[in-house]
Design an enzyme around this catalytic site. Structure first.
Site, short mmCIF file in Angstrom:
data_model
loop_
_atom_site.label_atom_id
_atom_site.label_comp_id
_atom_site.label_asym_id
_atom_site.label_seq_id
_atom_site.Cartn_x
_atom_site.Cartn_y
_atom_site.Cartn_z
N LYS A 1 0.94 -1.15 -0.08
CA LYS A 1 0.10 -0.17 -0.04
C LYS A 1 0.80 1.32 0.09
CE LYS A 1 -4.19 -1.91 0.75
NZ LYS A 1 -5.65 -1.71 1.11
N LYS B 1 -4.32 -11.24 -5.97
CA LYS B 1 -5.53 -11.47 -5.33
C LYS B 1 -6.73 -10.62 -5.88
CE LYS B 1 -6.12 -8.64 -1.26
NZ LYS B 1 -7.00 -8.11 -0.21
N LYS C 1 -10.24 -4.52 -4.73
CA LYS C 1 -10.76 -3.26 -5.38
C LYS C 1 -9.68 -2.39 -5.82
CE LYS C 1 -12.85 -3.40 -1.62
NZ LYS C 1 -13.31 -3.22 -0.35
N1 AQP Z 1 -9.06 -11.71 -3.13
C1 AQP Z 1 -9.33 -12.23 -1.92
N2 AQP Z 1 -9.53 -13.62 -1.45
C2 AQP Z 1 -9.85 -14.08 -0.49
N3 AQP Z 1 -10.37 -13.29 0.71
C3 AQP Z 1 -10.05 -11.90 0.34
N4 AQP Z 1 -10.24 -10.72 1.07
C4 AQP Z 1 -9.79 -9.79 0.63
N5 AQP Z 1 -9.70 -10.02 -0.60
C5 AQP Z 1 -9.59 -11.22 -0.89
C6 AQP Z 1 -10.60 -10.84 2.66
O1 AQP Z 1 -11.72 -10.19 2.93
C7 AQP Z 1 -11.92 -9.65 4.22
C8 AQP Z 1 -12.23 -8.19 4.24
O2 AQP Z 1 -11.18 -7.58 3.72
P1 AQP Z 1 -10.81 -5.84 3.72
O3 AQP Z 1 -11.73 -5.17 4.39
O4 AQP Z 1 -9.34 -5.74 4.50
O5 AQP Z 1 -10.69 -5.83 2.36
P2 AQP Z 1 -9.42 -5.71 1.55
O6 AQP Z 1 -8.53 -6.97 1.67
O7 AQP Z 1 -8.66 -4.41 1.59
O8 AQP Z 1 -10.17 -5.78 0.01
P3 AQP Z 1 -9.49 -5.36 -1.25
O9 AQP Z 1 -10.73 -5.45 -2.50
O10 AQP Z 1 -8.15 -5.98 -1.33
O11 AQP Z 1 -9.50 -3.70 -0.83
P4 AQP Z 1 -8.53 -2.77 -1.23
O12 AQP Z 1 -7.83 -3.15 -2.62
O13 AQP Z 1 -9.06 -1.59 -0.78
O14 AQP Z 1 -7.21 -3.18 -0.38
C9 AQP Z 1 -10.52 -9.91 4.72
O15 AQP Z 1 -10.86 -11.03 5.60
C10 AQP Z 1 -9.87 -10.43 3.63
O16 AQP Z 1 -8.84 -11.10 4.07
#
Ligand code: AQP
Length: 318
Positions: free
Chosen positions: A111, A193, A196
């Site tokens: 990040k 992975k 978003k």
């Molecule tokens: N690709 C994924 N596969 C499995 N689990 C996933 N999680 C996120 N992406 C995957 C799980 O979702 C939960 C909530 O995650 P978060 O709120 O931390 O969101 P994130 O991981 O930040 O999701 P994004 O889409 O990757 O958002 P950005 O791009 O904004 O950082 C967690 O338990 C996570 O492990």
């Protein structure tokens, strides 16, 4: 019953990676644990969202969770910033967490690389300390998350051990709970992975309409990794028989990508139809959604107050 905690950032619509990696487990484990789920808005502040967007996302994330099956009669669901104790405990943890541990976190490195041109904020570095506080404020033992969060949970255990070594045994050992699909890959870059921040071609949001879903899956990368990812997605949304047949065809070099993509679109759309119906119902009744959050915050606050009083006493600030 053991306590289970997990959170999701209100950073936009929940996608099927979030759902299959974590949220589906939340729904399934509601009868086995005392569950506490949080829309972690303090965490989202470490990003770059406009205030009105964040405000809307908090509502949307809550609606998404209710629509996929989080039941406020069984589980506590609340907005993180509405409960006093998360940032207080995070500060106590900051004071025992070595900076080196935070700097080596993969998510921080990724990040801060992404944010490079705008400078990295301290919130991104401290993120896993706040996460440890979120979990340990409720003395949670089980944390259902996707694979990307395992390193942060290891840090939660390190912080709990450091606290217990310094002040005496208080916090439990926290264990991650992984789903059968702990790492759903991006549709347009299957080496990463589903996320978003990789752009909306990367993911299917649970609010995507049928046409969008078809378009995204049609454009999904169909190299070896991509096909494996699509087959894995099919294994959840489709039937076991059809999945097995497509896996066999794939091994025999006979699987048509177009067949897999059409089948996958069909089952994902079918799965999301009732979820999207529920989203519409909740959106018609925002008062009910905010009442659920208020009720959840009250219940969470009771537990937080009890534990924070003990913690403050243990560290000598009572
Ligand atoms: N690709 C994924 N596969 C499995 N689990 C996933 N999680 C996120 N992406 C995957 C799980 O979702 C939960 C909530 O995650 P978060 O709120 O931390 O969101 P994130 O991981 O930040 O999701 P994004 O889409 O990757 O958002 P950005 O791009 O904004 O950082 C967690 O338990 C996570 O492990």
């Amino acid at each position: 019953m053991k306590t289970l905690f997990s959170g999701i950032q209100p950073t936009g619509n929940i996608h099927i990676g979030n759902y299959l990696g974590a949220v589906k487990n939340w729904v399934d484990l509601q009868d086995k644990y005392a569950c506490i789920f949080s829309v972690v808005d303090y965490h989202a502040l470490s990003g770059n969202m406009k205030p009105e967007e964040l405000h809307q996302n908090i509502f949307d994330a809550t609606v998404d969770l209710l629509a996929v099956g989080i039941d406020p009669k069984k589980s506590i669901i609340f907005q993180q910033s509405k409960v006093i104790g998360h940032t207080e405990l995070a500060w106590i943890f900051n004071c025992i967490t070595p900076i080196g541990e935070l700097g080596r976190m993969t998510q921080f490195k990724e990040k801060s690389d992404q944010a490079n041109h705008q400078g990295t904020n301290t919130g991104l570095l401290m993120y896993p300390v706040l996460q440890a506080a979120d979990i340990l404020l409720y003395l949670a033992e089980a944390v259902p998350v996707g694979e990307d969060q395992l390193q942060h949970l290891e840090l939660t255990r390190i912080i709990a051990r450091k606290f217990n070594n310094k002040y005496g045994q208080f916090f439990p050992e926290t264990k991650p709970v992984l789903s059968p699909t702990p790492r759903v890959m991006s549709l347009h870059d299957p080496s990463k992975k589903m996320s978003k921040s990789l752009g909306d071609r990367s993911y299917i949001a649970i609010r995507d309409d049928a046409e969008t879903i078809k378009k995204k899956i049609k454009k999904a990368v169909a190299d070896d990794k991509g096909i494996k990812n699509l087959l894995e997605l099919y294994s959840y949304f489709g039937t076991t028989k059809k999945h097995q047949q497509m896996v066999n065809d794939y091994k025999a070099g006979k699987l048509m990508n177009s067949e897999l993509k059409e089948e996958l679109s069909r089952v994902v759309i079918k799965f999301l139809e009732p979820v999207q119906g529920k989203i519409k119902e909740y959106e018609k009744n925002p008062k009910k959604v905010y009442e659920i959050l208020e009720h959840g915050a009250r219940d969470a606050q009771k537990i937080a107050d009890k534990n924070l009083t003990k913690i403050n006493k243990i560290v000598g600030i009572n």
